[in-house]
Design an enzyme around this catalytic site. Sequence first.
Site, PDB file in Angstrom:
ATOM      1  N   ASP A 231       0.880  -1.162   0.000  1.00 27.47           N
ATOM      2  CA  ASP A 231       0.000   0.000   0.000  1.00 27.47           C
ATOM      3  C   ASP A 231       0.925   1.221   0.000  1.00 27.47           C
ATOM      4  O   ASP A 231       2.115   1.131   0.339  1.00 27.47           O
ATOM      5  CB  ASP A 231      -0.945  -0.005   1.215  1.00 27.47           C
ATOM      6  CG  ASP A 231      -2.115   0.963   1.015  1.00 27.47           C
ATOM      7  OD1 ASP A 231      -2.046   1.804   0.082  1.00 27.47           O
ATOM      8  OD2 ASP A 231      -3.096   0.903   1.774  1.00 27.47           O
TER       9      ASP A 231
HETATM   10  C1  BGC Z   1      -4.858   3.531   0.130  1.00 20.30           C
HETATM   11  C2  BGC Z   1      -4.975   2.573  -1.044  1.00 20.30           C
HETATM   12  C3  BGC Z   1      -4.783   3.317  -2.334  1.00 20.30           C
HETATM   13  C4  BGC Z   1      -3.426   3.992  -2.310  1.00 20.30           C
HETATM   14  C5  BGC Z   1      -3.118   4.806  -3.546  1.00 20.30           C
HETATM   15  C6  BGC Z   1      -3.577   4.349   0.066  1.00 20.30           C
HETATM   16  O1  BGC Z   1      -3.604   5.382   1.007  1.00 20.30           O
HETATM   17  O2  BGC Z   1      -4.910   2.819   1.334  1.00 20.30           O
HETATM   18  O3  BGC Z   1      -6.221   1.932  -1.019  1.00 20.30           O
HETATM   19  O4  BGC Z   1      -4.889   2.447  -3.408  1.00 20.30           O
HETATM   20  O5  BGC Z   1      -3.387   4.897  -1.217  1.00 20.30           O
HETATM   21  O6  BGC Z   1      -3.890   5.944  -3.600  1.00 20.30           O
END
Ligand code: BGC
Length: 755
Positions: A231
């Site tokens: 993530d």
């Molecule tokens: C989120 C993800 C997301 C990623 C990119 C993170 O903060 O938890 O779900 O895909 O950011 O934006």
Amino acid sequence: MNQNIKEIISQMTLEEKISLCSGEGFWHTKAVERLGVEKIMVSDGPHGLRKQKGKADNLGIYNSVNATCFPTASCLASTWDTEAVGEIGKAIGEECQAEGVSVILGPGVNIKRTPLCGRNFEYFSEDPYLASHLAASYIKGVQSQGVGTSIKHFAVNNQEYRRMAIDAVADERTLREIYLAAFEYAIKEGKPWTIMAAYNRVNGDYCTQNHWLLTKVLREEWGYEGLVVSDWGAVDERAKALKAGLDLEMPSSNGFGENQIRRALQNGEITEEDLDKAVERVLELVFKGLENKKKNATYDKEKHHELAKKVAREGIVLLKNQDNILPLKKEGTIAIIGEFAKNPRFEGGGSSHVNPTKIDIAFDEIAKITENKANLLYARGYKLDSTDTDNYLINQAIDIAKQSDVAVIFAGLPEIYESEGYDRKDLSMPKSHNILIEEIAKVNKNVVVVLMNGAPIEMPWVDKVKGIFECYLGGQAVSGAIAEILFGLYSPCGKLPETFPLKLSHTPAYLNYPGDGKKVEYKEGVFVGYRYYDTKGIDVLFPFGYGLSYTNFEYSDIKVDKKEIKDTETVKVSVKVKNTGSIAGKEIIQLYVRDIESSVQRPLKELKGFKKVYLAPDEETEVSFELDKRAFAYYNEYIKDWFVETGDFEIMIGKSSKDIVLSETIKVISTTPIKKVFDRNSTIAELMDDPKGKEILNIMWENMKKNAIFSAFQGVDMGIALTFMKEMPLRGLVMFGAGHFTEEMMNEMINKLNE
Ligand code: BGC
């Protein structure tokens, strides 16, 4: 390994290999131009494309290109329609192709452990069977277009509070049956190109560097062959993460992660072989993305909007329809109340925020449908930018409600109430919405409430209104869908993918959420959602699986094709369903299983099948399900595998988790004998439960009676005596045996038992 990739890796310098293990900027993988390796783009997800062209962020702050905002997972899940979810996936794949995006960051399948999680609107359900089956369809839909998915957030990411550091502590059975199960089927069946490792820790280790999670379970047990990406910003120690099975760090850590890999290679913490494995997976993903790119791809915005509407229609749940107030007639005076009727809430905040191609407005859609046949009045009722009640706005609303035959109030949760990044504090709607409903109900007997919110809320006014719709966050076309259902162009056919509790203190995680800041203990175990409410007999506002229709369905003729199976076999269950009403509609048939007697605590019922069918008036159909071992098994931590305890199981067919209409019982026989191991702490009761143990006890009993010390037992029934002694461990017999039952005798007995 693909020959070409092998060749490329053999020509790469160590530095080039290291560079590929983290992203470029926010949304791209790195290129190695010298070797013809281009970069690919990934973007959020999940319910529409959030492709950023300019400034980038992972919180939904900066703008993104226009894309269809499809219903969020909260609404998708209430369709219980794998086909519809697959269609949405396909459409999202098309939009990705048109925008040159190779991987969409979704679906999100985390279990809704508590209704407070700020991101619940992005997740499907409190039930892993439902969540994982819908997710598998989404994945297959997107990937059918040559675009990859990233199932997230792996794993046990069930709260936003301290999401980047919290340690989710749960026993293995709970993980396997609930939290990992939500991923397991989706991954095995859908084969997502990538998996996103979550921010949090699981049982001590960050998900991004959790070897058990990323390698043992995911790759060795589930056979996953794709790429694992972090993530955004979830990596703590890059080298440890690489070793654990994390291939790609996203976004770029500006050389930080690369330095850590370099250092770890130098001091031998990781080997070039470890690095090659990750590089190989990155290259496989990159080439898959490049090979599948469709040049000059476009999509039909209008068609996608219509699809968003069709699926929102499938997901809208009718919760109450007293006196058949619904569907509304296109006549008389109708008061449309609430800012959401003109300014709908249809998606959540954070990284999933889509910039829609257009937005349906409920008031306008109602006007179109009623075609001047009804007199429509409108009052704002509350402000969106404040949760305080505004007496002027309420009085305006009361005024039009008094003049109307029916009042339709649009209410719910404003955007600030639920988002990625923080959790809700309680289950209340803003005071301004609640008071508005109460006040309108005082002046008009015919009130219908239309709710737009991403997660359960309390409804203190539930008994004062006649109709309630739960629309969840239904995407850019939800208002068109609700207008159609309000006036009966379609019958509602969604059912709740989660329980609506009566109050927060009733929720299963209430005493163990949000943890102490460092860790959160999942002490409720497998008893999540309806598994908890049903097993404890707690009343709820609306149960899991619940939803009304404008027509009626009758169920009959449940059949099982075998009354007894081995756990290696399957059983077919069928049931007839008939539309006995006067209009067409869809019904969601749910199948639950209960282990009638179990030596471990198990939920009263668990969902193991569902099907949605369309039936014209008077039409009848037969629906069938095939159940295999997993439908009857629990995860046994001692044998570290799924295990069915031999015995009777009830197979229940329900209209909801609370409304079971038919059931059958079958016997399932285990083919995995668990060998019981006895030791000095085994009890008399355990011996009594074992055939060999019972035999030994009989002989012992006769011998005991011969000894003077046990003469009191003369004439006493063995059963009665042992009842009092059943919790006595074998070592206790030695202690009380006064030399007549020695340590050696006990050991000999244990050996015999364990033979
Ligand atoms: C989120 C993800 C997301 C990623 C990119 C993170 O903060 O938890 O779900 O895909 O950011 O934006």
